[in-house]
Design a protein around this motif. Structure first.
Motif, PDB file in Angstrom:
ATOM      1  N   GLY A   3       0.738  -1.175   0.086  1.00  0.00           N
ATOM      2  CA  GLY A   3      -0.041  -0.409  -0.507  1.00  0.00           C
ATOM      3  C   GLY A   3       0.557   1.415  -0.142  1.00  0.00           C
ATOM      4  O   GLY A   3       1.454   1.252   0.663  1.00  0.00           O
ATOM      5  N   ASP A   4       0.435   2.599  -0.217  1.00  0.00           N
ATOM      6  CA  ASP A   4       1.108   3.463   0.043  1.00  0.00           C
ATOM      7  C   ASP A   4       0.359   4.989   0.252  1.00  0.00           C
ATOM      8  O   ASP A   4      -0.911   5.134  -0.318  1.00  0.00           O
ATOM      9  N   VAL A   5       0.921   6.313   0.038  1.00  0.00           N
ATOM     10  CA  VAL A   5       0.366   7.216  -0.620  1.00  0.00           C
ATOM     11  C   VAL A   5       0.723   8.277  -1.526  1.00  0.00           C
ATOM     12  O   VAL A   5       1.937   7.939  -1.853  1.00  0.00           O
ATOM     13  N   THR A   6       0.695   8.649  -2.211  1.00  0.00           N
ATOM     14  CA  THR A   6       0.254   9.073  -3.640  1.00  0.00           C
ATOM     15  C   THR A   6       1.618  10.737  -4.241  1.00  0.00           C
ATOM     16  O   THR A   6       2.242  10.745  -4.277  1.00  0.00           O
ATOM     17  N   LYS A   7       1.702  11.108  -2.003  1.00  0.00           N
ATOM     18  CA  LYS A   7       2.284  12.211  -2.083  1.00  0.00           C
ATOM     19  C   LYS A   7       3.839  11.890  -2.045  1.00  0.00           C
ATOM     20  O   LYS A   7       4.416  12.920  -2.669  1.00  0.00           O
ATOM     21  N   SER A   8       3.619  10.978  -1.731  1.00  0.00           N
ATOM     22  CA  SER A   8       5.263  11.026  -1.187  1.00  0.00           C
ATOM     23  C   SER A   8       5.958   9.594  -2.252  1.00  0.00           C
ATOM     24  O   SER A   8       6.725   9.243  -2.007  1.00  0.00           O
ATOM     25  N   ARG A   9       5.570   8.772  -2.878  1.00  0.00           N
ATOM     26  CA  ARG A   9       5.501   7.699  -3.901  1.00  0.00           C
ATOM     27  C   ARG A   9       5.751   7.211  -3.016  1.00  0.00           C
ATOM     28  O   ARG A   9       7.322   6.221  -3.494  1.00  0.00           O
ATOM     29  N   ILE A  10       6.080   6.186  -1.636  1.00  0.00           N
ATOM     30  CA  ILE A  10       6.316   5.445  -1.379  1.00  0.00           C
ATOM     31  C   ILE A  10       5.785   4.584  -0.925  1.00  0.00           C
ATOM     32  O   ILE A  10       4.243   3.950  -1.125  1.00  0.00           O
ATOM     33  N   GLY A  12       5.198  -0.034   0.819  1.00  0.00           N
ATOM     34  CA  GLY A  12       4.854  -0.635   1.880  1.00  0.00           C
ATOM     35  C   GLY A  12       4.266  -1.772   2.098  1.00  0.00           C
ATOM     36  O   GLY A  12       3.083  -1.891   1.145  1.00  0.00           O
ATOM     37  N   ARG A  13       4.267  -1.922   3.647  1.00  0.00           N
ATOM     38  CA  ARG A  13       3.292  -3.106   3.299  1.00  0.00           C
ATOM     39  C   ARG A  13       2.379  -3.190   4.143  1.00  0.00           C
ATOM     40  O   ARG A  13       2.314  -1.615   4.857  1.00  0.00           O
ATOM     41  N   LEU A  14       1.581  -3.815   4.501  1.00  0.00           N
ATOM     42  CA  LEU A  14       0.172  -2.842   5.337  1.00  0.00           C
ATOM     43  C   LEU A  14      -0.177  -2.900   6.673  1.00  0.00           C
ATOM     44  O   LEU A  14      -0.896  -2.021   6.818  1.00  0.00           O
ATOM     45  N   ASP A  15       1.290  -3.579   6.879  1.00  0.00           N
ATOM     46  CA  ASP A  15       1.057  -3.621   8.227  1.00  0.00           C
ATOM     47  C   ASP A  15       2.499  -3.248   9.125  1.00  0.00           C
ATOM     48  O   ASP A  15       2.850  -2.731  10.203  1.00  0.00           O
ATOM     49  N   CYS A  16       2.620  -1.736   8.236  1.00  0.00           N
ATOM     50  CA  CYS A  16       3.547  -0.985   8.769  1.00  0.00           C
ATOM     51  C   CYS A  16       2.861   0.291   9.700  1.00  0.00           C
ATOM     52  O   CYS A  16       2.826   0.739   9.846  1.00  0.00           O
ATOM     53  N   ARG A  17       4.523  -0.095  10.956  1.00  0.00           N
ATOM     54  CA  ARG A  17       4.342   0.921  11.702  1.00  0.00           C
ATOM     55  C   ARG A  17       4.318   2.556  11.409  1.00  0.00           C
ATOM     56  O   ARG A  17       3.564   3.508  12.009  1.00  0.00           O
ATOM     57  N   ALA A  18       4.785   3.097  10.586  1.00  0.00           N
ATOM     58  CA  ALA A  18       4.515   4.239  10.186  1.00  0.00           C
ATOM     59  C   ALA A  18       3.315   4.463   9.783  1.00  0.00           C
ATOM     60  O   ALA A  18       3.085   5.527   9.499  1.00  0.00           O
ATOM     61  N   ALA A  19       2.983   4.102   8.767  1.00  0.00           N
ATOM     62  CA  ALA A  19       1.949   3.757   7.507  1.00  0.00           C
ATOM     63  C   ALA A  19       0.371   3.638   9.095  1.00  0.00           C
ATOM     64  O   ALA A  19      -0.136   4.781   9.177  1.00  0.00           O
ATOM     65  N   LEU A  20       0.084   2.701   9.502  1.00  0.00           N
ATOM     66  CA  LEU A  20      -0.486   3.269  10.533  1.00  0.00           C
ATOM     67  C   LEU A  20      -0.435   4.141  11.800  1.00  0.00           C
ATOM     68  O   LEU A  20      -2.225   4.600  12.112  1.00  0.00           O
ATOM     69  N   SER A  21       0.319   4.203  12.464  1.00  0.00           N
ATOM     70  CA  SER A  21       0.879   5.530  12.901  1.00  0.00           C
ATOM     71  C   SER A  21       0.266   7.124  12.239  1.00  0.00           C
ATOM     72  O   SER A  21      -0.112   8.176  12.118  1.00  0.00           O
ATOM     73  N   ALA A  22       0.663   6.672  10.755  1.00  0.00           N
ATOM     74  CA  ALA A  22       0.129   8.558  10.159  1.00  0.00           C
ATOM     75  C   ALA A  22      -1.601   8.234   9.865  1.00  0.00           C
ATOM     76  O   ALA A  22      -2.563   8.679  10.333  1.00  0.00           O
ATOM     77  N   LEU A  23      -1.989   7.443   9.966  1.00  0.00           N
ATOM     78  CA  LEU A  23      -3.715   6.952   9.917  1.00  0.00           C
ATOM     79  C   LEU A  23      -4.197   7.258  11.050  1.00  0.00           C
ATOM     80  O   LEU A  23      -5.306   7.593  11.154  1.00  0.00           O
ATOM     81  N   ALA A  24      -3.809   6.634  12.388  1.00  0.00           N
ATOM     82  CA  ALA A  24      -3.802   6.756  13.728  1.00  0.00           C
ATOM     83  C   ALA A  24      -4.353   8.417  14.099  1.00  0.00           C
ATOM     84  O   ALA A  24      -5.095   9.025  14.521  1.00  0.00           O
ATOM     85  N   ARG A  25      -3.507   9.115  13.160  1.00  0.00           N
ATOM     86  CA  ARG A  25      -3.525  10.421  13.651  1.00  0.00           C
ATOM     87  C   ARG A  25      -4.338  11.284  12.528  1.00  0.00           C
ATOM     88  O   ARG A  25      -4.932  12.929  12.748  1.00  0.00           O
ATOM     89  N   GLY A  26      -4.224  10.391  11.300  1.00  0.00           N
ATOM     90  CA  GLY A  26      -6.000  11.125  10.928  1.00  0.00           C
ATOM     91  C   GLY A  26      -5.309  12.045  10.171  1.00  0.00           C
ATOM     92  O   GLY A  26      -4.318  11.891   9.280  1.00  0.00           O
ATOM     93  N   GLY A  27      -6.141  13.373   9.480  1.00  0.00           N
ATOM     94  CA  GLY A  27      -5.934  13.924   8.146  1.00  0.00           C
ATOM     95  C   GLY A  27      -5.897  13.563   7.137  1.00  0.00           C
ATOM     96  O   GLY A  27      -6.560  12.799   6.947  1.00  0.00           O
ATOM     97  N   PRO A  28      -4.808  13.490   5.470  1.00  0.00           N
ATOM     98  CA  PRO A  28      -5.658  13.458   4.594  1.00  0.00           C
ATOM     99  C   PRO A  28      -4.854  12.204   4.537  1.00  0.00           C
ATOM    100  O   PRO A  28      -4.834  11.580   2.796  1.00  0.00           O
ATOM    101  N   TYR A  29      -3.825  11.887   4.726  1.00  0.00           N
ATOM    102  CA  TYR A  29      -2.918  10.280   4.450  1.00  0.00           C
ATOM    103  C   TYR A  29      -4.503   9.465   3.885  1.00  0.00           C
ATOM    104  O   TYR A  29      -4.244   8.823   3.065  1.00  0.00           O
TER     105      TYR A  29
END
Length: 67
Positions: A3-10, A12-29
């Motif tokens: 899975g990824d974020v189009t803005k940063s073009r990165i 990663g794994r669906l269980d990535c701790r950085a991605a899960l943290s960004a999702l938990a913070r909310g916002g446009p991620y």
């Protein structure tokens, strides 16, 4: 699957701790997140590996860019 974020073009794994943290913070991620069938598709779309959940792939990618 990756899975990824189009803005940063990165990608990663669906269980990535950085991605899960960004999702938990909310916002446009979440609205910028896209999904790929596999790593080859993400790479062909111009995405790079996540340094957090895919450190080996990221190191190899970074080495190819600087070397």
């Amino acid at each position: 699957m990756t899975g990824d974020v189009t803005k940063s073009r990165i990608y990663g794994r669906l269980d990535c701790r950085a991605a899960l943290s960004a999702l938990a913070r909310g916002g446009p991620y979440a609205s910028h997140r896209v999904f790929f069938a596999d790593e080859a598709v993400a790479v062909s779309a111009g995405y790079r590996p996540c340094a957090v959940c895919m450190p080996e792939a990221y190191s190899a990618w970074k080495g190819r860019r600087t070397g």
